[in-house]
Design a protein around this motif. Structure first.
Motif, PDB file in Angstrom:
ATOM      1  N   ASN A  42       0.808  -1.215   0.000  1.00  0.00           N
ATOM      2  CA  ASN A  42       0.000   0.000   0.000  1.00  0.00           C
ATOM      3  C   ASN A  42       0.846   1.272   0.000  1.00  0.00           C
ATOM      4  O   ASN A  42       0.291   2.370   0.081  1.00  0.00           O
ATOM      5  CB  ASN A  42      -0.913   0.027   1.236  1.00  0.00           C
ATOM      6  N   ASP A  43       2.153   1.120  -0.077  1.00  0.00           N
ATOM      7  CA  ASP A  43       3.046   2.269   0.108  1.00  0.00           C
ATOM      8  C   ASP A  43       3.715   2.769  -1.164  1.00  0.00           C
ATOM      9  O   ASP A  43       4.654   3.564  -1.093  1.00  0.00           O
ATOM     10  CB  ASP A  43       4.118   1.920   1.149  1.00  0.00           C
ATOM     11  N   THR A  44       3.252   2.340  -2.333  1.00  0.00           N
ATOM     12  CA  THR A  44       3.849   2.826  -3.585  1.00  0.00           C
ATOM     13  C   THR A  44       3.220   4.167  -3.959  1.00  0.00           C
ATOM     14  O   THR A  44       2.613   4.332  -5.011  1.00  0.00           O
ATOM     15  CB  THR A  44       3.656   1.801  -4.725  1.00  0.00           C
TER      16      THR A  44
ATOM     17  N   LEU B  27       7.391   9.190  -4.181  1.00  0.00           N
ATOM     18  CA  LEU B  27       7.840   7.846  -3.849  1.00  0.00           C
ATOM     19  C   LEU B  27       9.344   7.678  -4.025  1.00  0.00           C
ATOM     20  O   LEU B  27       9.893   7.987  -5.088  1.00  0.00           O
ATOM     21  CB  LEU B  27       7.107   6.828  -4.735  1.00  0.00           C
ATOM     22  N   LEU B  28      10.006   7.218  -2.968  1.00  0.00           N
ATOM     23  CA  LEU B  28      11.432   6.883  -2.940  1.00  0.00           C
ATOM     24  C   LEU B  28      12.357   8.077  -3.185  1.00  0.00           C
ATOM     25  O   LEU B  28      13.545   7.897  -3.462  1.00  0.00           O
ATOM     26  CB  LEU B  28      11.737   5.755  -3.946  1.00  0.00           C
TER      27      LEU B  28
ATOM     28  N   SER C 258       4.913  -2.075 -14.122  1.00  0.00           N
ATOM     29  CA  SER C 258       5.196  -0.794 -13.476  1.00  0.00           C
ATOM     30  C   SER C 258       5.110  -0.912 -11.949  1.00  0.00           C
ATOM     31  O   SER C 258       5.927  -0.333 -11.220  1.00  0.00           O
ATOM     32  CB  SER C 258       4.230   0.280 -13.978  1.00  0.00           C
ATOM     33  N   PHE C 259       4.120  -1.670 -11.468  1.00  0.00           N
ATOM     34  CA  PHE C 259       3.987  -1.880 -10.028  1.00  0.00           C
ATOM     35  C   PHE C 259       5.167  -2.686  -9.500  1.00  0.00           C
ATOM     36  O   PHE C 259       5.708  -2.397  -8.421  1.00  0.00           O
ATOM     37  CB  PHE C 259       2.665  -2.585  -9.732  1.00  0.00           C
ATOM     38  N   ASP C 260       5.605  -3.682 -10.253  1.00  0.00           N
ATOM     39  CA  ASP C 260       6.747  -4.485  -9.835  1.00  0.00           C
ATOM     40  C   ASP C 260       8.012  -3.641  -9.745  1.00  0.00           C
ATOM     41  O   ASP C 260       8.834  -3.854  -8.846  1.00  0.00           O
ATOM     42  CB  ASP C 260       6.963  -5.651 -10.804  1.00  0.00           C
ATOM     43  N   ALA C 261       8.168  -2.671 -10.655  1.00  0.00           N
ATOM     44  CA  ALA C 261       9.344  -1.800 -10.605  1.00  0.00           C
ATOM     45  C   ALA C 261       9.363  -1.001  -9.306  1.00  0.00           C
ATOM     46  O   ALA C 261      10.411  -0.853  -8.650  1.00  0.00           O
ATOM     47  CB  ALA C 261       9.357  -0.863 -11.808  1.00  0.00           C
TER      48      ALA C 261
ATOM     49  N   SER D 236      10.056  -3.488  -6.402  1.00  0.00           N
ATOM     50  CA  SER D 236      11.461  -3.911  -6.397  1.00  0.00           C
ATOM     51  C   SER D 236      12.348  -2.841  -5.773  1.00  0.00           C
ATOM     52  O   SER D 236      13.241  -3.140  -4.964  1.00  0.00           O
ATOM     53  CB  SER D 236      11.926  -4.215  -7.823  1.00  0.00           C
ATOM     54  N   ALA D 237      12.090  -1.583  -6.145  1.00  0.00           N
ATOM     55  CA  ALA D 237      12.873  -0.486  -5.576  1.00  0.00           C
ATOM     56  C   ALA D 237      12.599  -0.347  -4.076  1.00  0.00           C
ATOM     57  O   ALA D 237      13.505  -0.074  -3.283  1.00  0.00           O
ATOM     58  CB  ALA D 237      12.540   0.819  -6.297  1.00  0.00           C
ATOM     59  N   MET D 238      11.346  -0.548  -3.688  1.00  0.00           N
ATOM     60  CA  MET D 238      10.998  -0.469  -2.270  1.00  0.00           C
ATOM     61  C   MET D 238      11.632  -1.616  -1.489  1.00  0.00           C
ATOM     62  O   MET D 238      12.126  -1.424  -0.370  1.00  0.00           O
ATOM     63  CB  MET D 238       9.485  -0.485  -2.118  1.00  0.00           C
ATOM     64  N   ASN D 239      11.633  -2.821  -2.064  1.00  0.00           N
ATOM     65  CA  ASN D 239      12.306  -3.955  -1.424  1.00  0.00           C
ATOM     66  C   ASN D 239      13.776  -3.653  -1.171  1.00  0.00           C
ATOM     67  O   ASN D 239      14.323  -3.982  -0.108  1.00  0.00           O
ATOM     68  CB  ASN D 239      12.190  -5.204  -2.289  1.00  0.00           C
ATOM     69  N   ALA D 240      14.427  -3.020  -2.142  1.00  0.00           N
ATOM     70  CA  ALA D 240      15.840  -2.678  -1.987  1.00  0.00           C
ATOM     71  C   ALA D 240      16.028  -1.680  -0.844  1.00  0.00           C
ATOM     72  O   ALA D 240      16.983  -1.786  -0.058  1.00  0.00           O
ATOM     73  CB  ALA D 240      16.383  -2.106  -3.298  1.00  0.00           C
ATOM     74  N   PHE D 241      15.115  -0.725  -0.763  1.00  0.00           N
ATOM     75  CA  PHE D 241      15.157   0.248   0.336  1.00  0.00           C
ATOM     76  C   PHE D 241      14.980  -0.442   1.679  1.00  0.00           C
ATOM     77  O   PHE D 241      15.725  -0.192   2.633  1.00  0.00           O
ATOM     78  CB  PHE D 241      14.078   1.310   0.118  1.00  0.00           C
ATOM     79  N   TYR D 242      13.988  -1.341   1.773  1.00  0.00           N
ATOM     80  CA  TYR D 242      13.755  -2.077   3.012  1.00  0.00           C
ATOM     81  C   TYR D 242      14.964  -2.931   3.379  1.00  0.00           C
ATOM     82  O   TYR D 242      15.378  -2.986   4.540  1.00  0.00           O
ATOM     83  CB  TYR D 242      12.532  -2.996   2.877  1.00  0.00           C
TER      84      TYR D 242
END
Length: 313
Positions: free
Chosen positions: A160-162, A174-175, A213-216, A219-225
């Motif tokens: 829910n955070d994108t 975002l990011l 687009s959602f996966d991109a 993926s970037a959020m996963n890297a941040f986490y």
């Protein structure tokens, strides 16, 4: 260094094997209201589901190391006390609707007859960008005050955070650096809270998403986490390798189980997992939790003097 400062949880290997007859379900839908100027996505509430019954866990098969960061820390005193008192090991699952699925999977794999109590603290349609509607840290503090501490905390947020977030009086995209500052402080606060209550903390990342687009964004959020967890010394469980085919692409069906049978692992929304999918991506985490608990149990078996020494330190 004192003898109780035993370093643990170095089992960063995820395992395959499947719980036979696991039901396919828990198709929790994405619940995010988007940040302004982003396309609107419908919010679907998941139907309430009764607590699932435990299922047998097949012997695990070792796989190449793909999960997260190593965590080197002493046993948490909360867990030592629980084991010394003969209580059930409380595993709290915190997150959004994805956390709901993780709870159900861990409930099956860490059953009560193995002296676990897996507690659902996750809540749909929540996230670190949604503090105007629910402050996760304050809400978690209230939950723990009402229920008591947990020995192990499993966290998963992000679907829910994108979207952007308010940074003071301004909107941070975002990011962006400001987004990372605000969200990072909120994440740090939640981890700090759980640790202050004695919990060993794990963070579970999100799987591959169907929409490109959602996966991109995910993926970037996963890297941040993952980077944040590394800084905090929290194991980050990477679920992407268990949600893609041999070519690294999104796959609704994957070989699973002892016979490698082609199995539905994703929900229809292309975001969440089927029940079998949730079991698949948490199998290694469940094994790590069991290993952590057994190592702590071996330590407490050294006798009351060792535990008393740990309590006094």
């Amino acid at each position: 260094m004192k003898p109780w400062m035993v370093l643990i949880d170095r089992t960063a290997v995820l395992f395959l094997g499947v719980a036979a007859g696991a039901a396919i379900g828990l198709a929790f839908a994405y619940g995010g209201h988007p940040w302004p100027e982003q396309p609107t996505q419908p919010e679907v509430e998941a139907a309430a589901e009764p607590a699932p019954a435990p299922v047998p866990v097949e012997p695990a098969k070792p796989m190449p190391q793909v999960a997260g960061v190593e965590c080197a820390m002493p046993f948490q005193q909360q867990l030592l006390d629980t084991l010394a008192d003969g209580g059930k090991i409380r595993v709290g699952v915190f997150g959004d609707s994805f956390g709901d699925g993780l709870w159900s999977a861990l409930y099956r794999q860490l059953p009560a007859n193995a002296n676990f109590q897996v507690v659902k603290y996750s809540q749909q349609s929540t996230g670190f960008t949604r503090y105007a509607s629910l402050n996760i840290e304050e809400h978690t503090a209230q939950q723990l005050a009402a229920d008591g501490p947990v020995d192990i905390a499993v966290i998963s947020f992000g679907a829910n955070d994108t979207q952007g977030v308010m940074a003071g009086a301004k909107a941070a995209r975002l990011l962006s650096p400001e987004w990372k500052r605000v969200i990072g402080e909120r994440i740090d606060g939640l981890v700090r809270l759980l640790r202050s209550r004695g919990a060993m903390v794990y963070w579970v990342g999100l799987p591959k998403m169907r929409k490109e687009s959602f996966d991109a964004d995910i993926s970037a959020m996963n890297a941040f986490y993952a980077d944040r967890m590394k800084m905090l010394g929290v194991p980050f469980i990477d679920t992407v390798p268990f949600s893609v085919d041999a070519g690294g692409a999104y796959a609704p069906y994957l070989p699973d189980g002892p016979e490698g049978k082609r199995t539905l692992i994703r929900a229809n929304d292309g975001i969440h997992m089927s029940m079998t999918g949730y079991v698949r991506i948490t199998r290694g985490l469940a094994d790590r939790i069991r290993g952590y608990v057994e190592a702590a149990r071996s330590f407490t078996a050294q006798g009351e003097p060792a535990v008393q020494q740990a309590r006094a330190s």
